[in-house]
Design a protein around this motif. Structure first.
Motif, PDB file in Angstrom:
ATOM      1  N   SER A   1       0.817  -1.215   0.000  1.00  0.00           N
ATOM      2  CA  SER A   1       0.000   0.000   0.000  1.00  0.00           C
ATOM      3  C   SER A   1       0.850   1.264   0.000  1.00  0.00           C
ATOM      4  CB  SER A   1      -0.923   0.012   1.228  1.00  0.00           C
ATOM      5  OG  SER A   1      -0.215   0.337   2.422  1.00  0.00           O
ATOM      6  N   ILE A   2       2.071   1.190   0.497  1.00  0.00           N
ATOM      7  CA  ILE A   2       2.890   2.395   0.653  1.00  0.00           C
ATOM      8  C   ILE A   2       3.234   3.027  -0.693  1.00  0.00           C
ATOM      9  CG2 ILE A   2       5.062   3.324   1.551  1.00  0.00           C
ATOM     10  CD1 ILE A   2       4.878   1.099   3.741  1.00  0.00           C
ATOM     11  N   PRO A   3       3.886   2.299  -1.625  1.00  0.00           N
ATOM     12  CA  PRO A   3       4.159   2.941  -2.924  1.00  0.00           C
ATOM     13  C   PRO A   3       2.880   3.230  -3.702  1.00  0.00           C
ATOM     14  CG  PRO A   3       4.759   0.609  -2.975  1.00  0.00           C
ATOM     15  CD  PRO A   3       4.490   0.949  -1.541  1.00  0.00           C
ATOM     16  N   ALA A   4       1.867   2.370  -3.564  1.00  0.00           N
ATOM     17  CA  ALA A   4       0.615   2.598  -4.287  1.00  0.00           C
ATOM     18  C   ALA A   4      -0.080   3.858  -3.801  1.00  0.00           C
ATOM     19  CB  ALA A   4      -0.317   1.394  -4.113  1.00  0.00           C
ATOM     20  N   ALA A   5      -0.094   4.071  -2.482  1.00  0.00           N
ATOM     21  CA  ALA A   5      -0.752   5.254  -1.919  1.00  0.00           C
ATOM     22  C   ALA A   5      -0.039   6.528  -2.340  1.00  0.00           C
ATOM     23  CB  ALA A   5      -0.796   5.151  -0.398  1.00  0.00           C
ATOM     24  N   LEU A   6       1.283   6.511  -2.305  1.00  0.00           N
ATOM     25  CA  LEU A   6       2.033   7.697  -2.715  1.00  0.00           C
ATOM     26  C   LEU A   6       1.828   7.988  -4.205  1.00  0.00           C
ATOM     27  CD1 LEU A   6       5.358   7.064  -0.750  1.00  0.00           C
ATOM     28  CD2 LEU A   6       3.541   8.690  -0.184  1.00  0.00           C
ATOM     29  N   GLY A   7       1.800   6.925  -5.017  1.00  0.00           N
ATOM     30  CA  GLY A   7       1.561   7.120  -6.442  1.00  0.00           C
ATOM     31  C   GLY A   7       0.155   7.622  -6.726  1.00  0.00           C
ATOM     32  N   GLY A   8      -0.829   7.086  -5.997  1.00  0.00           N
ATOM     33  CA  GLY A   8      -2.203   7.537  -6.169  1.00  0.00           C
ATOM     34  C   GLY A   8      -2.388   8.984  -5.769  1.00  0.00           C
ATOM     35  N   SER A   9      -1.751   9.386  -4.693  1.00  0.00           N
ATOM     36  CA  SER A   9      -1.837  10.775  -4.245  1.00  0.00           C
ATOM     37  C   SER A   9      -1.218  11.720  -5.269  1.00  0.00           C
ATOM     38  CB  SER A   9      -1.140  10.934  -2.891  1.00  0.00           C
ATOM     39  OG  SER A   9      -1.772  10.147  -1.903  1.00  0.00           O
ATOM     40  N   ALA A  10      -0.077  11.308  -5.819  1.00  0.00           N
ATOM     41  CA  ALA A  10       0.567  12.132  -6.848  1.00  0.00           C
ATOM     42  C   ALA A  10      -0.310  12.233  -8.092  1.00  0.00           C
ATOM     43  CB  ALA A  10       1.929  11.538  -7.209  1.00  0.00           C
ATOM     44  N   LEU A  11      -0.951  11.127  -8.463  1.00  0.00           N
ATOM     45  CA  LEU A  11      -1.843  11.132  -9.622  1.00  0.00           C
ATOM     46  C   LEU A  11      -3.019  12.069  -9.407  1.00  0.00           C
ATOM     47  CD1 LEU A  11      -2.517   9.871 -12.384  1.00  0.00           C
ATOM     48  CD2 LEU A  11      -3.742   8.062 -11.153  1.00  0.00           C
ATOM     49  N   ALA A  12      -3.581  12.044  -8.194  1.00  0.00           N
ATOM     50  CA  ALA A  12      -4.710  12.932  -7.884  1.00  0.00           C
ATOM     51  C   ALA A  12      -4.295  14.392  -7.975  1.00  0.00           C
ATOM     52  CB  ALA A  12      -5.244  12.622  -6.485  1.00  0.00           C
ATOM     53  N   LEU A  13      -3.099  14.709  -7.510  1.00  0.00           N
ATOM     54  CA  LEU A  13      -2.616  16.083  -7.574  1.00  0.00           C
ATOM     55  C   LEU A  13      -2.382  16.530  -9.014  1.00  0.00           C
ATOM     56  CD1 LEU A  13      -0.061  16.382  -4.626  1.00  0.00           C
ATOM     57  CD2 LEU A  13      -2.198  17.648  -4.905  1.00  0.00           C
ATOM     58  N   LEU A  14      -1.811  15.648  -9.812  1.00  0.00           N
ATOM     59  CA  LEU A  14      -1.501  15.996 -11.196  1.00  0.00           C
ATOM     60  C   LEU A  14      -2.763  16.136 -12.039  1.00  0.00           C
ATOM     61  CD1 LEU A  14       1.552  13.643 -11.845  1.00  0.00           C
ATOM     62  CD2 LEU A  14       1.603  16.130 -11.628  1.00  0.00           C
ATOM     63  N   GLU A  15      -3.769  15.313 -11.741  1.00  0.00           N
ATOM     64  CA  GLU A  15      -4.951  15.257 -12.588  1.00  0.00           C
ATOM     65  C   GLU A  15      -6.025  16.246 -12.176  1.00  0.00           C
ATOM     66  OE1 GLU A  15      -6.801  13.853 -15.949  1.00  0.00           O
ATOM     67  OE2 GLU A  15      -4.771  13.485 -15.183  1.00  0.00           O
TER      68      GLU A  15
END
Length: 281
Positions: free
Chosen positions: A200-214
């Motif tokens: 969940s750790i890398p997935a959560a960080l990647g998801g958060s970054a995706l939400a910010l970018l999108e």
């Protein structure tokens, strides 16, 4: 930042810090809460996904010894022995994270297209349906969880990573789906939850970054409000993870998912009926 915004940030931070460790889709339930507070569908989903960065910090602190062991295994990694010995978890995390991105990014972009067209309570109905799917999966995996494996292999990494990508959809519980797959794959309960939350750790960080970018806005939350929500979710998440993970092993959360899903479908249906003038609420 006004007091109402700060209060919303604290509330959703607390909810994320608790719901993340329960297989009931923190993203789905927080999206419902934010839409109930008047946020748009798109911004509610984006902010709910963004909040996972806070509990990623909690999981990193909680699993710090396991993560140190994974990092120490990097010099020993060899392609021919990727899933042997001390490098098995390193290979699992790397491949599963890659698969999550391959599946999750297109799923999130498609989700953005769909939720922008959903009106009234249709998003809530969708989340309710996905919660029911999550509950059914957990119910079936509970019947078949008879294994004792602890070490992951490449099939685990591919399956868990791909299905974790679909957890970007609000209502699909990331921990519920990934742990269920690992139980299907004959892992014991403690191993399934540990491998699920490490991933969940890398997935959560990647998801958060995706939400910010999108997304240009995070549910109307200012940068200071977002910081409050992340801080609260990280603190609450760290304080509750141990107790809640023990609770998960004792309670049939599939029933809770079915119940929450049913309530969401009924509530969303009433909102749709009100919008088209069938009922007055």
């Amino acid at each position: 930042m006004d007091g109402e915004t700060a209060l919303i940030a604290v509330i959703v931070g607390i909810l994320q810090g608790i719901f993340e460790w329960l297989p009931i889709s923190s993203e789905g339930n927080i999206t419902i809460a934010l839409t109930a507070l008047g946020q748009s569908n798109t911004s509610a989903v984006s902010f709910a996904l963004f909040l996972h960065a806070g509990t990623a910090v909690s999981a990193t602190a909680y699993y710090r010894d396991e993560l140190k062991a994974v990092l120490r295994s990097i010099p020993d990694w060899r392609p021919s022995e990727a899933f042997d010995g001390s490098t098995a978890e390193l290979s699992y995390l790397a491949i599963a994270t890659l698969m999550t991105g391959i599946v999750g990014i297109p799923a999130y972009l498609l989700l953005g297209e769909v939720i922008g067209k959903l009106q009234g309570g249709m998003l809530i109905i969708l989340i309710g349906g996905l919660l029911i799917v999550t509950g059914i999966l957990q119910r079936v995996s509970g019947d078949l969880a008879l294994g004792s494996r602890e070490q992951p292999d490449i099939v685990d990494a591919l399956l868990v990573g791909a299905l974790q990508g679909f957890a970007v959809l609000p209502g699909i519980s990331r921990s519920g789906v990934t742990a269920s797959v690992l139980l299907f794959r004959s892992h014991d309960g403690p191993s399934a939850f540990r491998l699920s939350f490490l991933l969940s750790i890398p997935a959560a960080l990647g998801g958060s970054a995706l939400a910010l970018l999108e997304s240009g806005s995070l549910a109307g939350i200012s940068p200071s409000g977002a910081l409050i929500a992340l801080t609260v979710s990280a603190i609450v998440g760290y304080l509750t993870i141990d107790a809640l993970m023990r609770i998960v092993e004792r309670i049939s959360f599939w029933k809770i998912c079915l119940g929450l899903g049913g309530v969401a479908i009924v509530g969303g249906g009433l909102l749709v009926a009100r919008r088209i003038g069938i009922v007055a609420i």
